[in-house]
Write an enzyme that holds these catalytic residues in place. Structure first.
Site, PDB file in Angstrom:
ATOM      1  N   LYS A  17       0.857  -1.150   0.061  1.00  0.00           N
ATOM      2  CA  LYS A  17      -0.002   0.120  -0.006  1.00  0.00           C
ATOM      3  C   LYS A  17       0.831   1.218   0.001  1.00  0.00           C
ATOM      4  CE  LYS A  17       1.018   1.188   4.604  1.00  0.00           C
ATOM      5  NZ  LYS A  17       1.653   2.126   4.972  1.00  0.00           N
ATOM      6  N   ASP A 155      -2.592  -2.284  10.299  1.00  0.00           N
ATOM      7  CA  ASP A 155      -2.820  -2.135   9.132  1.00  0.00           C
ATOM      8  C   ASP A 155      -3.577  -3.173   8.513  1.00  0.00           C
ATOM      9  OD1 ASP A 155      -1.868   0.266   8.782  1.00  0.00           O
ATOM     10  OD2 ASP A 155      -0.083  -0.176   8.120  1.00  0.00           O
TER      11      ASP A 155
END
Ligand code: ATP
Length: 310
Positions: A17, A155
């Site tokens: 990401k 996350d």
């Protein structure tokens, strides 16, 4: 995350990401920081192969697509970690929660740089949770998976869904947003990384030196609006990472990368997460390839030409 099945072998693609916005809203009583971040997945992926095994043990073979692993690098350390690998920890957690007696053989092929602000470990952990449930035929609900994800790291919840999202809390409160696929991006990972904890500690010192317990908070709204309209120029201008200034005091690579990307005439550029990976949004694939070559030629690190995934 992408999942494919061949007989009893499950193959999962775990994406990295990028953070296009990262604001630190404050410190919580539990020691974690309250965050607001816009994250987008990119097509730089690790691959996880999982097969159920009757032995009752978990065997992990962690391989690196790039075989040059300097001694002492985070990759070399991860290669030695074995059971501490987040993939093993995720599988063990599922076994424990569901009371499974079976084991698994797992092959993890790492392409995402380790400890570099790209959340490869979290993505692998999310893929491992999904793979374990599939391989051991456990009927977890999405809520079950989210609960297990929260036990492993902040996350991970982001990677249990697909596409862009605004993440709040420690990162575990995930609000999907319509994102943009196919943005041409160059990601550069310099030779030296930073520990996430050191970067947050430096932010606290920075705020204290200024005689404040906190800093001003940049709103995410301008960026979200730019993403919604797909206006590249406005997206480039609205990129923001609260950790970049303090990371730049800890690592000379951040300023060098910022300087090179600015000179390259990218649409916008920013450090991802707590660094030290740094990315630039380019005008197209050819522009991106040229910039990547230049970054490598100047010794700035490993460069990846990638695309955002919607
Ligand atoms: P964070 O911002 O969460 O600290 P990051 O994006 O900077 O993460 P990751 O690649 O996710 O970096 O790795 C964070 C730490 O997790 C590393 O120190 C690494 O040793 C450990 N780790 C455990 N399992 C994995 C894995 N499968 N892939 C990468 N790192 C892992």
């Amino acid at each position: 995350m992408h999942i494919r099945r061949r007989d009893d072998l499950f193959e999962l693609w775990a994406p990295a990401k990028l953070n296009l916005h990262l604001e630190v809203l404050g410190r919580r009583s539990d020691g974690f920081h309250e965050l607001e971040t816009l994250m987008c997945p990119i097509n730089l992926c690790d691959t996880l192969y999982v097969q159920s095994h009757s032995s009752g043990r978990i065997w992990l073979d962690c391989q690196f697509a790039d075989r040059r692993l300097p001694n002492g690098s985070p990759e070399a350390r991860l290669a030695d970690e074995g059971a501490d690998n987040l993939v093993c920890r995720a599988l063990e957690l599922v076994r424990h929660e569901a009371g499974v007696k079976l084991g698994a053989t797992v092959r993890l092929v790492k392409r995402i740089p380790v400890a570099a602000g790209l959340a490869g470990g979290s993505s692998d952990a999310a893929a491992a949770l999904v793979a374990a449930a599939a391989a051991w035929k456990i009927d977890f609900t999405p809520q079950d998976l989210l609960r297990l994800a929260a036990q492993l790291g902040s996350d991970i919840a982001f990677f249990l869904q697909t596409g862009w999202a605004v993440c709040r809390g420690r990162g575990e409160i995930v609000q999907p947003v319509a994102g943009l696929g196919n943005l041409a991006v160059v990601v550069v990972t310099p030779p030296q990384g930073l520990a996430t904890a050191d970067v947050f500690a430096a932010l606290r010192r920075h705020d204290e030196q200024r005689g404040r317990t906190d800093h001003e908070h940049r709103s995410i709204d301008g960026l979200l609006d730019a993403v919604q309209t797909g206006h590249l120029g406005r997206i480039g201008q609205a990129l923001h990472n609260r950790l970049q200034t303090v990371a730049g005091r800890l690592s000379p690579w951040i300023a060098r990368l910022a300087d090179e990307f600015a000179r390259a005439g990218v649409v916008g550029h920013l450090m991802s997460g707590s660094g030290t990976s740094y990315f630039g949004i380019c005008r197209g694939a050819r522009h991106a390839r040229g910039i990547a070559r230049r970054m490598v030629a100047r010794g700035l690190g490993r460069a990846f030409v990638v695309r955002s995934r919607q």
